[in-house]
Design a protein around this motif. Structure first.
Motif, PDB file in Angstrom:
ATOM      1  N   THR A  17     -21.077 -23.834  61.783  1.00 57.49           N
ATOM      2  CA  THR A  17     -20.513 -25.109  62.720  1.00 57.49           C
ATOM      3  C   THR A  17     -20.546 -26.508  61.996  1.00 57.49           C
ATOM      4  N   ALA A  18     -20.862 -26.328  60.633  1.00 58.62           N
ATOM      5  CA  ALA A  18     -20.940 -27.635  60.030  1.00 58.62           C
ATOM      6  C   ALA A  18     -19.801 -28.361  60.041  1.00 58.62           C
ATOM      7  N   SER A  19     -18.636 -27.786  60.028  1.00 58.57           N
ATOM      8  CA  SER A  19     -17.265 -28.659  60.157  1.00 58.57           C
ATOM      9  C   SER A  19     -16.920 -28.907  61.485  1.00 58.57           C
ATOM     10  N   MET A  20     -17.495 -28.298  62.360  1.00 56.74           N
ATOM     11  CA  MET A  20     -17.208 -28.646  63.888  1.00 56.74           C
ATOM     12  C   MET A  20     -16.912 -30.124  64.113  1.00 56.74           C
ATOM     13  N   ALA A  21     -18.137 -30.991  63.667  1.00 60.37           N
ATOM     14  CA  ALA A  21     -18.323 -32.440  63.924  1.00 60.37           C
ATOM     15  C   ALA A  21     -16.767 -33.103  63.445  1.00 60.37           C
ATOM     16  N   ASP A  22     -16.351 -32.600  62.071  1.00 62.33           N
ATOM     17  CA  ASP A  22     -15.121 -33.213  61.595  1.00 62.33           C
ATOM     18  C   ASP A  22     -14.001 -32.984  62.410  1.00 62.33           C
ATOM     19  N   ILE A  23     -13.803 -31.896  62.565  1.00 62.34           N
ATOM     20  CA  ILE A  23     -12.798 -31.216  63.334  1.00 62.34           C
ATOM     21  C   ILE A  23     -12.608 -32.065  64.898  1.00 62.34           C
ATOM     22  N   VAL A  24     -13.842 -32.150  65.504  1.00 60.67           N
ATOM     23  CA  VAL A  24     -14.028 -32.836  66.766  1.00 60.67           C
ATOM     24  C   VAL A  24     -13.626 -34.171  66.737  1.00 60.67           C
ATOM     25  N   PHE A  25     -13.928 -34.997  65.661  1.00 57.51           N
ATOM     26  CA  PHE A  25     -13.648 -36.261  65.466  1.00 57.51           C
ATOM     27  C   PHE A  25     -12.094 -36.596  65.030  1.00 57.51           C
ATOM     28  N   LEU A  26     -11.639 -35.509  64.221  1.00 55.60           N
ATOM     29  CA  LEU A  26     -10.233 -35.628  64.086  1.00 55.60           C
ATOM     30  C   LEU A  26      -9.230 -35.563  65.442  1.00 55.60           C
ATOM     31  N   ILE A  28     -10.503 -36.432  68.512  1.00 60.55           N
ATOM     32  CA  ILE A  28     -10.635 -37.618  69.229  1.00 60.55           C
ATOM     33  C   ILE A  28      -9.735 -38.780  68.584  1.00 60.55           C
ATOM     34  N   VAL A  29      -9.655 -38.922  67.275  1.00 60.11           N
ATOM     35  CA  VAL A  29      -8.910 -40.015  66.536  1.00 60.11           C
ATOM     36  C   VAL A  29      -7.445 -39.778  67.041  1.00 60.11           C
ATOM     37  N   PHE A  30      -6.913 -38.584  66.845  1.00 55.64           N
ATOM     38  CA  PHE A  30      -5.731 -38.270  67.010  1.00 55.64           C
ATOM     39  C   PHE A  30      -5.473 -38.412  68.764  1.00 55.64           C
ATOM     40  N   PHE A  31      -6.029 -38.264  69.665  1.00 60.15           N
ATOM     41  CA  PHE A  31      -5.909 -38.374  70.841  1.00 60.15           C
ATOM     42  C   PHE A  31      -6.129 -40.155  71.291  1.00 60.15           C
ATOM     43  N   VAL A  32      -6.795 -40.723  70.673  1.00 56.09           N
ATOM     44  CA  VAL A  32      -7.236 -42.201  70.802  1.00 56.09           C
ATOM     45  C   VAL A  32      -5.852 -42.924  70.341  1.00 56.09           C
ATOM     46  N   LEU A  33      -5.111 -42.414  69.177  1.00 52.59           N
ATOM     47  CA  LEU A  33      -4.119 -43.230  68.775  1.00 52.59           C
ATOM     48  C   LEU A  33      -2.804 -42.861  69.346  1.00 52.59           C
ATOM     49  N   THR A  34      -2.634 -41.406  69.880  1.00 56.30           N
ATOM     50  CA  THR A  34      -1.606 -41.331  70.555  1.00 56.30           C
ATOM     51  C   THR A  34      -1.592 -41.449  72.058  1.00 56.30           C
ATOM     52  N   TYR A  35      -2.685 -41.731  72.619  1.00 58.96           N
ATOM     53  CA  TYR A  35      -2.840 -42.047  74.024  1.00 58.96           C
ATOM     54  C   TYR A  35      -1.988 -43.074  74.614  1.00 58.96           C
ATOM     55  N   ASN A  36      -1.369 -42.519  75.623  1.00 62.05           N
ATOM     56  CA  ASN A  36      -0.522 -43.697  76.375  1.00 62.05           C
ATOM     57  C   ASN A  36      -0.371 -43.148  77.695  1.00 62.05           C
ATOM     58  N   PRO A  37      -1.605 -43.803  78.448  1.00 67.42           N
ATOM     59  CA  PRO A  37      -1.308 -43.529  79.956  1.00 67.42           C
ATOM     60  C   PRO A  37       0.045 -43.625  80.563  1.00 67.42           C
ATOM     61  N   GLU A  38       0.411 -42.349  81.327  1.00 71.61           N
ATOM     62  CA  GLU A  38       1.546 -42.588  82.127  1.00 71.61           C
ATOM     63  C   GLU A  38       1.326 -43.242  83.442  1.00 71.61           C
ATOM     64  N   VAL A  39       2.094 -44.300  83.554  1.00 72.57           N
ATOM     65  CA  VAL A  39       2.047 -45.280  84.770  1.00 72.57           C
ATOM     66  C   VAL A  39       3.161 -44.558  85.944  1.00 72.57           C
ATOM     67  N   ASP A  40       3.787 -43.860  85.582  1.00 68.23           N
ATOM     68  CA  ASP A  40       4.789 -43.100  86.807  1.00 68.23           C
ATOM     69  C   ASP A  40       4.696 -41.477  86.615  1.00 68.23           C
TER      70      ASP A  40
ATOM     71  N   ALA B  19     -22.140 -33.570  70.029  1.00 64.22           N
ATOM     72  CA  ALA B  19     -21.338 -32.548  70.163  1.00 64.22           C
ATOM     73  C   ALA B  19     -20.806 -32.342  71.537  1.00 64.22           C
ATOM     74  N   ASP B  20     -21.756 -32.805  72.444  1.00 64.74           N
ATOM     75  CA  ASP B  20     -21.416 -32.848  73.866  1.00 64.74           C
ATOM     76  C   ASP B  20     -20.550 -33.912  74.277  1.00 64.74           C
ATOM     77  N   ILE B  21     -20.901 -35.043  73.648  1.00 71.68           N
ATOM     78  CA  ILE B  21     -20.057 -36.310  74.104  1.00 71.68           C
ATOM     79  C   ILE B  21     -18.895 -36.040  73.265  1.00 71.68           C
ATOM     80  N   SER B  22     -18.636 -35.711  72.136  1.00 76.34           N
ATOM     81  CA  SER B  22     -17.517 -35.394  71.601  1.00 76.34           C
ATOM     82  C   SER B  22     -16.114 -34.589  72.294  1.00 76.34           C
ATOM     83  N   PHE B  23     -16.972 -33.460  72.724  1.00 70.88           N
ATOM     84  CA  PHE B  23     -16.268 -32.327  73.580  1.00 70.88           C
ATOM     85  C   PHE B  23     -15.743 -33.211  75.015  1.00 70.88           C
ATOM     86  N   LEU B  24     -16.589 -33.768  75.543  1.00 70.01           N
ATOM     87  CA  LEU B  24     -16.367 -34.732  76.821  1.00 70.01           C
ATOM     88  C   LEU B  24     -15.022 -35.484  76.569  1.00 70.01           C
ATOM     89  N   LEU B  25     -15.169 -36.307  75.338  1.00 68.82           N
ATOM     90  CA  LEU B  25     -14.071 -37.201  75.036  1.00 68.82           C
ATOM     91  C   LEU B  25     -12.776 -36.575  74.685  1.00 68.82           C
TER      92      LEU B  25
END
Lengths: 145, 151
Positions: A17-26, A28-40, B19-25
């Motif tokens: 599980t060592a690389s899990m944090a990297d994958i999760v952050f990647l 998150i970064v992807f979703f934050v950058l592409t996030y476009n809330p749909e207004v309709d 991990a919990d916070i990240s997955f929630l996000l």
């Protein structure tokens, strides 16, 4: 026959599980950058076109469903239904007064009567809107054949 | 004097709940973001639309979409594939000729979009750009008819 009696080495089964944090952050970064809330979120069947231009973010939205129900949004908040053509003119005039170069997106069902769309386009013209986008999906070769 | 041995305390940031916070996000972004269409056919309206422009039929190409998707170009019924070659011929004589796209109120929006999309493909299909595609509304059309005394 000689029997070698070695002590069996125990290996614990586990998931790496060592690389899990990297994958999760990647992710998150992807979703934050592409996030476009749909207004309709009006459910419509969009027409398909070959020519498509990118719509600017935060453009004002006017949606028309198959039954002709019109909803409007300035692009910042969720869309709200309007009762008449005059309300669309008022809405568009307010948007244009705030930003004269604000783009308007017309999101209409392909099976709706053109009369409804015509009234919305007329309202936008009366409000002196400058750029209008007619929302569409990409047409593909399968759609033609 | 007491001689107490100092206990070493390692300083560290507790990452157990990360991990919990990240997955929630991730779950939040996945649920709230939708794959929406972000492209469409654009058209610009004239800067000053206080006056209704005078449209003469002989100075323009009239494309009329009728109920059922039937298209009439300058009064003649045409199949979709015939429209652009006809317009190309007209634009050879006058490259500035505007195309007026009228749609019957009883036709569907999809019918109109199909023809508008076709007109926008002119540079790729016939190698000529249609400089002006005008989409008059019913109110504007009626104003013009009244101007010419047509009931």
């Amino acid at each position: 026959m000689a029997i070698i009696r070695g002590r069996a080495r125990r290996t614990e089964a586990g998931i790496f599980t060592a690389s899990m944090a990297d994958i999760v952050f990647l992710l998150i970064v992807f979703f934050v950058l592409t996030y476009n809330p749909e207004v309709d979120r009006t459910q419509v069947k969009l027409p398909k076109t070959w020519v498509r231009t990118e719509i600017p973010k935060e453009a004002a939205f006017i949606s028309i469903d198959k039954a002709g129900v019109i909803r409007v949004s300035t692009g910042k908040e969720m869309s709200l239904p309007v009762g008449s053509e005059e309300e669309v003119v008022t809405f568009a005039s307010n948007v244009v007064a705030e930003n004269p170069y604000k783009e308007f997106v017309v999101k209409a069902d392909k099976d709706t009567k053109y009369d409804y769309v015509d009234k919305v386009l007329d309202a936008l013209k009366q409000a002196k809107a400058k750029v209008i986008f007619l929302l569409s999906e990409q047409k593909t070769v399968e759609d033609v054949g | 004097m007491l001689n107490v041995k100092k206990k070493d305390i390692e300083s560290e940031i507790f990452t157990g709940s990360m991990a919990d916070i990240s997955f929630l996000l991730i779950i939040y972004f996945m649920v709230t973001s939708v794959f929406s269409a972000t492209r469409g056919l654009d058209f610009q309206l004239p800067e000053d639309s206080t006056t209704t422009p005078e449209i003469k039929r002989e100075d323009s190409i009239d494309v009329h979409v009728q109920q059922g998707g039937v298209v009439f170009v300058d009064g003649k019924e045409m199949a979709l594939e015939q429209i652009l070659p006809y317009i190309a011929e007209k634009l050879k004589q006058n490259p500035d000729k505007p195309v007026i796209l009228r749609t019957d109120p009883e036709a569907t929006y999809g019918d109109m979009i199909r023809v508008f999309d076709l007109l926008r493909q002119a540079p790729d299909k016939i190698g000529v750009e249609i400089k002006t595609i005008s989409i008059p509304t019913q109110r504007e059309i009626q104003n013009i008819w009244e101007l010419f005394g047509v009931q």
